[in-house]
Design a protein around this motif. Structure first.
Motif, PDB file in Angstrom:
ATOM      1  N   ALA A  74       0.817  -1.218   0.000  1.00  0.00           N
ATOM      2  CA  ALA A  74       0.000   0.000   0.000  1.00  0.00           C
ATOM      3  C   ALA A  74       0.850   1.267   0.000  1.00  0.00           C
ATOM      4  N   SER A  75       2.003   1.240   0.630  1.00  0.00           N
ATOM      5  CA  SER A  75       2.812   2.460   0.758  1.00  0.00           C
ATOM      6  C   SER A  75       3.730   2.705  -0.436  1.00  0.00           C
ATOM      7  N   GLY A  76       3.926   1.708  -1.283  1.00  0.00           N
ATOM      8  CA  GLY A  76       4.722   1.897  -2.497  1.00  0.00           C
ATOM      9  C   GLY A  76       6.209   1.692  -2.287  1.00  0.00           C
ATOM     10  N   PRO A  77       7.026   2.127  -3.254  1.00  0.00           N
ATOM     11  CA  PRO A  77       8.477   1.942  -3.166  1.00  0.00           C
ATOM     12  C   PRO A  77       9.049   2.590  -1.906  1.00  0.00           C
ATOM     13  N   ALA A  78       9.929   1.861  -1.236  1.00  0.00           N
ATOM     14  CA  ALA A  78      10.528   2.353   0.003  1.00  0.00           C
ATOM     15  C   ALA A  78      11.868   2.991  -0.292  1.00  0.00           C
ATOM     16  N   SER A  79      12.020   4.230   0.095  1.00  0.00           N
ATOM     17  CA  SER A  79      13.331   4.861  -0.007  1.00  0.00           C
ATOM     18  C   SER A  79      14.029   4.676   1.333  1.00  0.00           C
ATOM     19  N   GLY A  80      15.331   4.603   1.289  1.00  0.00           N
ATOM     20  CA  GLY A  80      16.099   4.379   2.502  1.00  0.00           C
ATOM     21  C   GLY A  80      17.543   4.077   2.169  1.00  0.00           C
ATOM     22  N   GLN A  81      18.275   3.605   3.155  1.00  0.00           N
ATOM     23  CA  GLN A  81      19.711   3.364   3.009  1.00  0.00           C
ATOM     24  C   GLN A  81      20.031   1.872   3.038  1.00  0.00           C
TER      25      GLN A  81
END
Length: 160
Positions: A74-81
């Motif tokens: 539901a939240s879509g692509p996750a950005s992060g490290q």
């Protein structure tokens, strides 16, 4: 002593060199040994880091947005490290924002991820897990009532 003809000597030499070149060094492919959260687990935290333990130290140059991805249903692509830990055997993802409560999260490593001494992931690797559902008050407010009655009997499919 009878000397062997030159053609027999050349044939034996060629046979030996072909046999030696046919013996390629067998490099084991990179494999995923374990994941945190575990694959198909239910109840992971929405802000928890994702870790994958691999069979070999990972080539840092092979880590990019094409070889390592995570996204919520539901939240879509996750950005992060994405980072390496544990002498380079552990690939860790720290999401910048929490996943939604109760959603399925998919993690995907492509076949372009490479080990230092091992080869690449042969076919890539994908796993999923569910995040813990968020608490709710269960205070519902009726917004609208829709009548399904007509002049005759109404049949609602899927109900009894």
């Amino acid at each position: 002593m009878i000397a062997a003809p030159a053609s027999a000597w050349i044939a034996a030499l060629l046979s030996a060199s072909v046999s030696a070149s046919a013996m390629a060094i067998d490099v084991a492919p990179l494999t995923v040994a374990s994941t945190t959260p575990r694959a198909n687990s239910i109840g992971a935290g929405t802000t928890d880091a994702i870790e994958l333990v691999l069979s070999d130290r990972i080539d840092p140059g092979s880590i990019d947005t094409q070889s390592c991805r995570a996204w919520g249903w539901a939240s879509g692509p996750a950005s992060g490290q994405w980072s390496l830990e544990g002498s380079g055997h552990v690939l860790r993802f720290e999401p910048e924002r929490p996943f939604l409560g109760g959603e399925v999260v998919t993690v995907q490593l492509s076949r372009h991820l490479r080990g230092i001494t091992a080869g690449a992931l042969d076919h890539g690797y994908t796993f999923q897990f569910w995040t813990r559902a968020a608490a709710a008050q269960l205070d519902f407010v009726e917004l609208q009532e829709i009548s399904v009655r007509t002049d005759g009997a109404a049949r609602i499919y899927g109900g009894h």
